[in-house]
Scaffold this active site. Structure first.
Site, short mmCIF file in Angstrom:
data_model
loop_
_atom_site.label_atom_id
_atom_site.label_comp_id
_atom_site.label_asym_id
_atom_site.label_seq_id
_atom_site.Cartn_x
_atom_site.Cartn_y
_atom_site.Cartn_z
N ASP A 1 0.84 -1.21 0.00
CA ASP A 1 0.00 0.00 0.00
C ASP A 1 0.87 1.25 0.00
O ASP A 1 0.70 2.16 -0.83
CB ASP A 1 -0.92 -0.03 1.22
N VAL B 1 1.44 -8.55 7.06
CA VAL B 1 0.94 -7.97 8.31
C VAL B 1 -0.49 -8.38 8.64
O VAL B 1 -0.88 -8.32 9.79
CB VAL B 1 1.08 -6.43 8.36
#
Length: 183
Positions: A33, A124
């Site tokens: 991202d 994550v």
């Protein structure tokens, strides 16, 4: 629909659309991202803020997808999708598969012929890369057989672009196990 596994940086892929493993805020983050936001330039954040101010005031739901221009990226579009977070109790594989399916629906609607995916929710968000590879490849193959309203999909090439050699190897193995080489 061809499926290829590529080790490298998704932000430099010469495809029509890249998929961003976004968070629900759409306002950037770490990993893929953050890399996509940095490479696309500040206009990407502004486009995401506009989406939040208009169509998505509560953010993007897990498993959903939405597109913005690619701005400074080689890709014309960025398709943002929010993968499920295992650490937050989001363990339904259908939500993860939806990230791939909905991204392809958006890509077809844009007229994209080539799409690059990262390992959505691996890292994550706590999903095992093997499970992500299996579900992602299955979802892409299933979508190729049943696009929107029975029409032929526009997307001809799907790349899974993985940053590490280890993850690329996991995806290559999953592709072989799903029925052979490139689809």
């Amino acid at each position: 629909m061809r499926i290829e596994i590529v080790e490298g940086d998704i932000t430099v892929r010469p495809v029509d659309a890249i998929v961003n493993a976004a968070n629900s805020s759409l306002l950037g983050g770490g990993g893929v991202d953050g890399a996509i936001h940095r490479a696309a330039g500040p206009e990407l954040l502004e486009a995401c803020r506009e989406l939040r101010a208009t169509k998505l005031p509560d953010g993007l739901a897990v498993g959903a997808a939405v597109a913005t221009p690619g701005f400074l990226l080689p890709a014309k579009w960025v398709i943002h999708t929010v993968g499920p977070n295992r650490h937050a109790g989001q363990t339904n594989p259908a939500l993860l598969a939806s990230c791939f399916t909905e991204s392809l629906r958006i890509a077809d609607g844009l007229g994209a012929r080539s799409v690059a995916f990262p390992a959505v929710s691996a890292g994550v968000y706590g999903w095992d890369a093997r499970k992500v590879a299996q579900l992602g490849i299955e979802a892409v193959r299933a979508y190729a057989g049943r696009p929107l309203e029975g029409e032929k999909p526009m997307v001809e090439l799907v790349e899974f672009v993985l940053f590490s050699e280890e993850t690329a190897g996991i995806f290559r193995q999953a592709l072989e196990e799903s029925g052979g080489g490139p689809g």
